[in-house]
Design a protein around this motif. Structure first.
Motif, PDB file in Angstrom:
ATOM      1  N   PRO A 239       0.816  -1.165   0.167  1.00  0.00           N
ATOM      2  CA  PRO A 239      -0.043  -0.001   0.054  1.00  0.00           C
ATOM      3  C   PRO A 239       0.907   1.059  -0.039  1.00  0.00           C
ATOM      4  CG  PRO A 239      -0.737  -1.816   1.550  1.00  0.00           C
ATOM      5  CD  PRO A 239       0.759  -2.147   0.990  1.00  0.00           C
TER       6      PRO A 239
ATOM      7  N   ARG B 184      -1.956   5.648   2.807  1.00  0.00           N
ATOM      8  CA  ARG B 184      -3.007   4.437   2.876  1.00  0.00           C
ATOM      9  C   ARG B 184      -2.641   3.917   4.127  1.00  0.00           C
ATOM     10  NH1 ARG B 184      -6.650   4.973  -0.904  1.00  0.00           N
ATOM     11  NH2 ARG B 184      -7.823   3.209  -0.667  1.00  0.00           N
TER      12      ARG B 184
ATOM     13  N   GLU C 255      -4.721   0.638   5.155  1.00  0.00           N
ATOM     14  CA  GLU C 255      -4.477  -0.649   4.401  1.00  0.00           C
ATOM     15  C   GLU C 255      -3.263  -1.159   5.293  1.00  0.00           C
ATOM     16  OE1 GLU C 255      -4.102  -0.130   0.304  1.00  0.00           O
ATOM     17  OE2 GLU C 255      -6.074   0.789   0.053  1.00  0.00           O
TER      18      GLU C 255
ATOM     19  N   ASP D 267      -4.267  11.394  10.041  1.00  0.00           N
ATOM     20  CA  ASP D 267      -5.299  10.423   9.714  1.00  0.00           C
ATOM     21  C   ASP D 267      -5.683   9.783  11.323  1.00  0.00           C
ATOM     22  OD1 ASP D 267      -6.708   8.217   9.198  1.00  0.00           O
ATOM     23  OD2 ASP D 267      -5.829   8.051   6.985  1.00  0.00           O
TER      24      ASP D 267
END
Length: 721
Positions: free
Chosen positions: A508, A512, A515, A715
């Motif tokens: 990934p 991301r 993932e 994130d």
């Protein structure tokens, strides 16, 4: 008001760069820094000097001077291994250089090189390679074709390739560096940089010759009498090592501290040639120089002494090996050092200035055999102790390579071969017990999508037609899970192979993280283990390296999660379960604590360097192997965890019927509590040393915010609630 701004002489004799007119003198700053190193005061004085100069250059508004100081600070922090501190210096330098609009200048190229080298040292390989590429592009306009700084750039890039397993590329970069140096040198026969590059080339070629071999088979008799390609590579390495020694002699350069690295590189080449007597004598000569320039307690001395021990054992002589008796049990991966021309601030790198001018050992090379190295005189002899990886490599050399050369000549430069994936042999943990299934002659062949479409089916048919018995082993008996789509050997499309293991055709992307977090460590271990015997395109290794290069934000997030589980299971739930007499809950708490701690050990040591924790069956084998590595972080924790498991039955169930003598749970529970707290205390110490926390709190749940503060991404999947 500052004295400099009043037009007076500055009152600080240790700040020679401040002129009476209030300006910053970059050359005076560099001279002052050199004086600190030349006086041997770098350990105590270099950082305060650099930080003060940063503040002073910023205060007087001298951006060029500030950039010069940032470049020097990057080099200093890199040499000290202070990568977290260096991250901010690198960011400031790039941002300042961009703000100054100096793209297309030598200062811009140099800053890119220094930033890339700092990132490479911190194992931020993708970011480092991007900056090196930018530097190469910039150097086309800023450096002439014979500029020695361009050679330094190629040397640095070769080190990145070496550290990421792209060995052929590493050799190519060094050959380019050597060409530049020889063409620009007034006298290449007496040029120290030319000699250093010859040594680096020798080491890179020896690394290439040993690629795909484990420590145990590095110098087996079959290796020394086997592949013509490998023998040719070792011969090339020997010529470069000899050329380096010739330059030192001809130029009367033996007084240079770099001479010890050249000697160690030459000794390693002698070792690969099987000349153990001369190798040992050369290592001893290197040791005498290292002792004189450093001392017997330095890492450089210890590493070289271990290499001498291993050579002596290989030659059957341990009478004067010195050091500890088990030194030869560990193959060192950082022998004779990369010597070098790492460029900082437009000048030759002084990243090692705190240690004199010694080129320190660099990772990636192996100096000697592991204890118990199997040796054999004929490739068809039967060896009960042969590992699965050794058997696979020998089978490839005997049958696989000739098949490709004879029937698939047009694809010879495109087919990768090796053994990796599921199976104890891919981890190097196979033994007589594990060979009852999925063991025997076999290897993997990996193709690109286009090549698989063209020749995949026919190559698989030819692979299946190879002899099924080899060296007394076989035929290979595959379990139900290892057949059909789950087969472990044969022909694979590269993307299909990794998708079958991980669900992804390639790793990934860094952006991301969700993932990455779906991939458990055992899955990643299976996708990055084993050995690659050949990969002319480099695509297989690049894909595997992608899975090995876990983004640091993800790694830090996982470290935080493991800290939380260690605290919850080991420090909180375990004593509560024991107190209420719930032996089953206590046993499960111990299991969670042990698994989380084992994972944390690998994450702290960084998977890009040590790989990932494998599935439960081989968890402790992997932990013990990691603990045996020199400079392993949290070494010895494996033994403590085993003690916890041994005491678990007594602590949870009072010892009745478990060989504990019926003494009751109290003593065992007390011991487990002490071990858990000791492990947690060690973890906090390691976190502090790594710069991941400033707290001394040993209840690990409270360490999580400190660790997560180092996560750059916002994130939410990476942060605890």
């Amino acid at each position: 008001m500052d004295a400099a701004k009043r037009g007076e002489e500055p009152a600080w004799p240790d700040r020679p760069y401040l002129k009476p007119d209030g300006t910053f003198d970059s050359q005076a700053f560099l001279d002052g820094l050199d004086a600190i190193f030349n006086a041997g005061k770098a350990r105590d004085s270099a950082e305060p000097y650099l930080l003060q100069a940063l503040a002073d250059a910023e205060n007087v508004g001298d951006e060029a001077g500030l950039l010069t100081v940032l470049n020097e600070t990057m080099g200093f922090y890199r040499s000290q291994g202070r990568h977290e501190d260096n991250k901010w210096m690198i960011q400031r330098a790039i941002e300042l250089a961009a703000k100054m609009g100096i793209e297309g200048t030598q200062a811009w190229t140099t800053t890119l090189i220094n930033a890339a080298t700092g990132l490479r040292a911190a194992h931020k390989y993708e970011q480092a390679e991007d900056l090196y590429r930018q530097a190469l592009k910039s150097s086309e306009a800023t450096f002439g074709p014979g500029d020695r700084r361009l050679a330094a750039l190629h040397n640095n890039l070769s080190m990145l390739y070496s550290e990421t397993g792209r060995l052929a590329d590493a050799v190519n970069e060094l050959e380019e560096a050597l060409s530049i140096l020889e063409s620009s040198s007034p006298d290449p026969t007496t040029d120290l940089d030319v000699a250093s590059t010859h040594t680096n080339l020798a080491l890179a070629l020896l690394q290439e010759a040993s690629a795909g071999r484990g420590a145990g088979d590095l110098m087996s008799q079959a290796d020394r009498s086997g592949s013509a390609d490998r023998n040719e590579t070792v011969d090339r390495a020997m010529k470069h090592a000899e050329k380096s020694m010739e330059i030192y002699r001809h130029g009367h350069l033996e007084g240079s501290a770099h001479y010890a690295s050249a000697l160690a590189g030459y000794a390693q080449a002698l070792y690969f040639k099987g000349d153990f007597t001369r190798a040992a004598a050369t290592y001893r000569k290197a040791l005498s120089i290292i002792e004189d320039r450093y001392d017997r307690g330095s890492d450089y001395y210890k590493i070289t002494e271990e290499n001498l021990n291993q050579v002596l054992e290989a030659g059957g002589d341990r009478s004067d090996a010195g050091g500890e008796g088990n030194a030869a049990d560990r193959v060192r991966s950082d022998t004779a050092g990369r010597q070098g021309q790492e460029e900082r601030a437009g000048r030759k790198d002084h990243g090692n200035r705190g240690e004199g001018d010694m080129a320190l050992p660099d990772a990636g090379m192996s100096a000697g055999p592991a204890k118990g190295t199997p040796s054999y005189t004929h490739p068809h002899a039967c060896h009960p102790a042969m590992t699965g990886l050794q058997l696979s490599k020998a089978y490839w050399e005997e049958y696989g390579k000739p098949l490709i050369q004879e029937k698939y000549k047009d694809y010879e430069g495109r087919i990768a071969a090796g053994l990796m994936g599921h199976g104890s042999e891919c981890y190097g943990f196979d033994d007589a017990v594990s060979r009852d299934h999925d063991f025997g002659p076999g290897f993997c062949l990996w193709l690109t999508h286009e090549d698989n479409q063209a020749i995949g089916a026919s190559l698989q048919a030819d692979y299946e037609a190879l002899p099924q018995d080899f060296m007394g082993y076989g035929p290979r008996e595959s379990s139900v899970r290892a057949r059909g789509a789950g087969r472990r050997v044969g022909v694979f499309e590269i993307g299909d192979f990794f998708q079958a293991l991980t669900g992804y055709r390639q790793a990934p992307a860094d952006d991301r993280p969700h993932e990455w977090l779906l991939l458990d460590e055992a899955t990643l271990a299976a996708a990055t283990n084993g050995q690659v015997f050949a990969d002319p395109l480099g695509q297989l290794l690049a894909t595997r390296q992608g899975f090995k290069s876990m983004p640091d934000d993800v790694r830090l997030s996982l470290i935080s999660r493991r800290l939380g589980m260690i605290a919850q299971a080991g420090q909180y739930n375990l004593p509560r379960s024991l107190e209420r007499g719930d032996g089953a809950a206590a046993m499960l708490s111990i299991n969670e604590f042990v698994n989380a701690t084992a994972s944390l050990v690998f994450l702290i040591n960084n998977p890009i360097t040590v790989g990932y924790l494998p599935y439960y069956k081989w968890r402790f084998a992997a932990l013990h192997r990691l603990s045996a590595r020199m400079a392993s972080r949290l070494g010895g924790v494996a033994d403590e965890l085993e003690t916890v498991l041994r005491l678990a039955s007594a602590a949870c169930y009072g010892g009745a019927g478990f060989g504990e003598g019926g003494r009751g749970a109290g003593p065992a529970a007390g011991q487990i509590h002490d071990i858990v707290e000791h492990i947690c205390s060690r973890i906090v110490t390691e976190l502090r040393e790594e710069g991941l926390t400033s707290s001394r709190e040993t209840f690990l749940e409270w360490q999580r915010p400190y660790v997560e503060a180092h996560i750059d991404s916002e994130d939410p999947v990476l942060h605890s609630i």
